[in-house]
Motif scaffolding. Structure first.
Motif, PDB file in Angstrom:
ATOM      1  N   GLY A 208      26.982 -22.167  -2.623  1.00 45.49           N
ATOM      2  CA  GLY A 208      26.646 -21.003  -1.813  1.00 45.49           C
ATOM      3  C   GLY A 208      27.743 -20.688  -0.803  1.00 45.49           C
ATOM      4  O   GLY A 208      28.119 -19.524  -0.605  1.00 45.49           O
ATOM      5  N   GLU A 209      28.276 -21.729  -0.160  1.00 47.00           N
ATOM      6  CA  GLU A 209      29.378 -21.527   0.798  1.00 47.00           C
ATOM      7  C   GLU A 209      30.640 -21.062   0.078  1.00 47.00           C
ATOM      8  O   GLU A 209      31.383 -20.215   0.598  1.00 47.00           O
ATOM      9  N   LYS A 210      30.886 -21.609  -1.120  1.00 45.75           N
ATOM     10  CA  LYS A 210      32.059 -21.179  -1.885  1.00 45.75           C
ATOM     11  C   LYS A 210      31.987 -19.697  -2.228  1.00 45.75           C
ATOM     12  O   LYS A 210      32.979 -18.964  -2.121  1.00 45.75           O
ATOM     13  N   ILE A 211      30.817 -19.248  -2.655  1.00 41.75           N
ATOM     14  CA  ILE A 211      30.667 -17.849  -3.043  1.00 41.75           C
ATOM     15  C   ILE A 211      30.843 -16.940  -1.832  1.00 41.75           C
ATOM     16  O   ILE A 211      31.460 -15.870  -1.926  1.00 41.75           O
ATOM     17  N   GLU A 212      30.333 -17.348  -0.651  1.00 41.82           N
ATOM     18  CA  GLU A 212      30.515 -16.541   0.554  1.00 41.82           C
ATOM     19  C   GLU A 212      31.996 -16.416   0.903  1.00 41.82           C
ATOM     20  O   GLU A 212      32.481 -15.320   1.225  1.00 41.82           O
ATOM     21  N   ASP A 213      32.723 -17.546   0.855  1.00 37.55           N
ATOM     22  CA  ASP A 213      34.160 -17.493   1.151  1.00 37.55           C
ATOM     23  C   ASP A 213      34.901 -16.662   0.114  1.00 37.55           C
ATOM     24  O   ASP A 213      35.838 -15.917   0.452  1.00 37.55           O
ATOM     25  N   LEU A 214      34.482 -16.789  -1.132  1.00 35.65           N
ATOM     26  CA  LEU A 214      35.160 -16.049  -2.196  1.00 35.65           C
ATOM     27  C   LEU A 214      34.885 -14.551  -2.094  1.00 35.65           C
ATOM     28  O   LEU A 214      35.734 -13.736  -2.461  1.00 35.65           O
ATOM     29  N   GLU A 215      33.716 -14.180  -1.594  1.00 33.53           N
ATOM     30  CA  GLU A 215      33.416 -12.759  -1.392  1.00 33.53           C
ATOM     31  C   GLU A 215      34.402 -12.139  -0.410  1.00 33.53           C
ATOM     32  O   GLU A 215      34.936 -11.052  -0.641  1.00 33.53           O
ATOM     33  N   ASP A 216      34.657 -12.855   0.713  1.00 33.71           N
ATOM     34  CA  ASP A 216      35.618 -12.350   1.696  1.00 33.71           C
ATOM     35  C   ASP A 216      37.020 -12.269   1.103  1.00 33.71           C
ATOM     36  O   ASP A 216      37.760 -11.309   1.346  1.00 33.71           O
ATOM     37  N   GLU A 217      37.384 -13.297   0.333  1.00 32.52           N
ATOM     38  CA  GLU A 217      38.717 -13.307  -0.270  1.00 32.52           C
ATOM     39  C   GLU A 217      38.883 -12.167  -1.267  1.00 32.52           C
ATOM     40  O   GLU A 217      39.914 -11.469  -1.270  1.00 32.52           O
ATOM     41  N   VAL A 218      37.883 -11.975  -2.103  1.00 29.11           N
ATOM     42  CA  VAL A 218      37.976 -10.939  -3.130  1.00 29.11           C
ATOM     43  C   VAL A 218      37.974  -9.542  -2.506  1.00 29.11           C
ATOM     44  O   VAL A 218      38.648  -8.626  -2.988  1.00 29.11           O
ATOM     45  N   LEU A 219      37.244  -9.382  -1.405  1.00 30.12           N
ATOM     46  CA  LEU A 219      37.118  -8.063  -0.798  1.00 30.12           C
ATOM     47  C   LEU A 219      38.330  -7.686   0.049  1.00 30.12           C
ATOM     48  O   LEU A 219      38.804  -6.547   0.001  1.00 30.12           O
ATOM     49  N   PHE A 220      38.852  -8.655   0.828  1.00 26.61           N
ATOM     50  CA  PHE A 220      39.902  -8.337   1.789  1.00 26.61           C
ATOM     51  C   PHE A 220      41.290  -8.839   1.372  1.00 26.61           C
ATOM     52  O   PHE A 220      42.285  -8.317   1.853  1.00 26.61           O
ATOM     53  N   ASN A 221      41.350  -9.850   0.527  1.00 28.91           N
ATOM     54  CA  ASN A 221      42.657 -10.377   0.144  1.00 28.91           C
ATOM     55  C   ASN A 221      42.640 -10.866  -1.303  1.00 28.91           C
ATOM     56  O   ASN A 221      42.808 -12.054  -1.569  1.00 28.91           O
ATOM     57  N   PRO A 222      42.402  -9.970  -2.249  1.00 30.38           N
ATOM     58  CA  PRO A 222      42.352 -10.413  -3.647  1.00 30.38           C
ATOM     59  C   PRO A 222      43.737 -10.812  -4.148  1.00 30.38           C
ATOM     60  O   PRO A 222      44.718 -10.111  -3.909  1.00 30.38           O
ATOM     61  N   THR A 223      43.799 -11.960  -4.819  1.00 30.08           N
ATOM     62  CA  THR A 223      45.039 -12.443  -5.402  1.00 30.08           C
ATOM     63  C   THR A 223      44.819 -12.728  -6.882  1.00 30.08           C
ATOM     64  O   THR A 223      43.694 -12.612  -7.400  1.00 30.08           O
ATOM     65  N   ASN A 224      45.898 -13.134  -7.536  1.00 31.56           N
ATOM     66  CA  ASN A 224      45.771 -13.455  -8.955  1.00 31.56           C
ATOM     67  C   ASN A 224      44.869 -14.662  -9.181  1.00 31.56           C
ATOM     68  O   ASN A 224      44.260 -14.813 -10.244  1.00 31.56           O
ATOM     69  N   GLN A 225      44.791 -15.554  -8.174  1.00 29.96           N
ATOM     70  CA  GLN A 225      43.957 -16.748  -8.314  1.00 29.96           C
ATOM     71  C   GLN A 225      42.482 -16.468  -8.050  1.00 29.96           C
ATOM     72  O   GLN A 225      41.635 -17.292  -8.396  1.00 29.96           O
ATOM     73  N   SER A 226      42.175 -15.347  -7.419  1.00 24.47           N
ATOM     74  CA  SER A 226      40.776 -15.063  -7.071  1.00 24.47           C
ATOM     75  C   SER A 226      39.905 -14.962  -8.312  1.00 24.47           C
ATOM     76  O   SER A 226      38.799 -15.501  -8.359  1.00 24.47           O
ATOM     77  N   LEU A 227      40.399 -14.259  -9.325  1.00 30.85           N
ATOM     78  CA  LEU A 227      39.612 -14.091 -10.545  1.00 30.85           C
ATOM     79  C   LEU A 227      39.414 -15.422 -11.253  1.00 30.85           C
ATOM     80  O   LEU A 227      38.344 -15.677 -11.821  1.00 30.85           O
TER      81      LEU A 227
END
Length: 386
Positions: A208-227
């Protein structure tokens, strides 16, 4: 002969390690039922006895299979915990002492099996999957735990001798907390199964914490590693779903059909265990939907980033197009001596400054026009790729 999908431990990549979450045991066509498949690197079995009643608790380590026989018909409850599957000789002797059917021993040893409940004349057999979070906080291990429930004993067989989720049950027995020491072997089996299912909650909390952090990353700083991170989480959640879903069905089967080795009073506790399994499945399904939506968010963020970049390039191009037009006109080589219409500005005293003034005025006018239209508002919000 039974085979298990294996990958060379010395050459595993991160992706190949995750593929272990989807291993399964299968039989070679024509193999003899009851054949045991022991992995070469499996740990040697260690048998630990915890024998207790309302008055005393006794623990004995490193028992031999034959020494377990005297604890099968006692008035006290005996918990025999076998850790490791690395010796066919010990496991065969253990099966003989407990009177295990060859197919039961095969299910216990040839891992991983699909979680299930099987009712035999002499025992109730429960195959489960235990989840253990990795110490690094990244990912988890899945381990099969087999429970064989008799009249006054519970035999548990684990793949590895390392950590398990039974520590709270051991402490309850040791310090005689609750009513576990006053109940029978069926209650002990329930407590162990409940500990296995409750072990999913800490792992899901991490995800759950991983998904919350990943939401912020994907929304504000998407990188090639995000996907790649999103895909990894979806795979791991799928593995958790495959581990808990059959356990819910097994619990439902046991509650519905009952067993001669489970008192009807214990079925009430199993219903609570069933509710926990359903709750875990609901959480997993929610996280899977969130993880799936992260892919759409990632694509939308990338498209939005691309649109902003294209808008910036369009603005720059729009400003320089008229300037390029003017420069292109005055770059034409027409002789003004041949005609008064041929580049008369070349003879002006202020012709060059006037040309610059016109180009600056055009550029400033376009910048002001785009600013009034709000085209510059989001340029400062374009995500910067690290």
């Amino acid at each position: 002969m039974s085979y298990v999908n294996q990958v060379n431990q010395n050459s595993k990549t991160a992706t190949e390690e995750e593929e272990d979450l989807f291993d399964y045991a299968y039989e070679q066509p024509g193999s003899m039922p009851g054949t045991l498949n022991i992995e070469d690197d499996a740990d040697l079995p260690e048998i630990i006895l915890i024998d207790y009643n309302r008055d005393r608790v006794k623990r004995i380590n490193n028992l031999t299979p034959e020494a377990c026989a005297e604890h099968l018909d006692t008035e006290s409850v005996s918990w025999l915990d076998v850790k490791g599957l690395g010796s066919e000789n010990i496991l065969q002797r253990l099966g003989k002492v407990f009177g295990l059917h060859p197919l039961v021993l095969e299910d216990v040893v040839n891992v991983p099996q699909r979680p299930k409940v099987e009712d035999y004349p002499q025992q109730l057999v429960i195959i489960t999957q235990m989840v253990i979070p990795k110490t690094s906080g990244e990912g988890f291990w899945l381990e099969q735990v087999s429970l064989v429930v008799g009249k006054n004993y519970v035999l548990t067989v684990q793949e590895k001798p390392e950590k398990d989720c039974f520590r709270p049950v051991r402490r309850r027995i040791k310090f005689k907390k609750g009513n576990i020491t006053t109940m029978g072997a069926d209650y002990l089996a329930y407590a162990l199964w409940d500990a296995i299912i409750d072990g999913f909650f800490p792992v899901l909390e991490i995800y759950g914490e991983k998904i919350e952090d990943l939401e912020d990353e994907v929304l504000f700083n998407p990188t090639n590693q995000s996907l790649a991170k999103v895909y990894q989480i979806k795979r791991e959640l799928l593995a958790l779903r495959r581990a808990i879903w059959p356990q819910r069905n097994a619990l439902n089967k046991l509650i519905r059909d009952g067993s001669s080795f489970v008192d009807p009073e214990i079925l009430i506790f199993l219903r609570d265990c069933y509710d926990h399994a359903v709750q875990i499945i609901d959480i997993i399904e929610t996280y899977r939907e969130l993880a799936s939506s992260l892919t759409d968010i990632y694509l939308s963020a990338i498209n939005n980033k691309m649109n902003e970049v294209m808008k910036l390039l369009t603005v720059i191009s729009s400003i320089f197009i008229p300037l390029t037009f003017i420069v292109g006109i005055y770059g034409m080589n027409f002789n003004p001596d041949k005609s008064p219409w041929n580049m008369p500005e070349l003879d002006w005293y202020w012709g060059y400054p006037f040309c610059w003034l016109v180009m600056i005025a055009i550029a400033a006018s376009l910048i002001y026009f785009f600013w009034r239209r709000g085209w510059f508002e989001n340029f400062s919000k374009i995500p910067k790729q690290k």
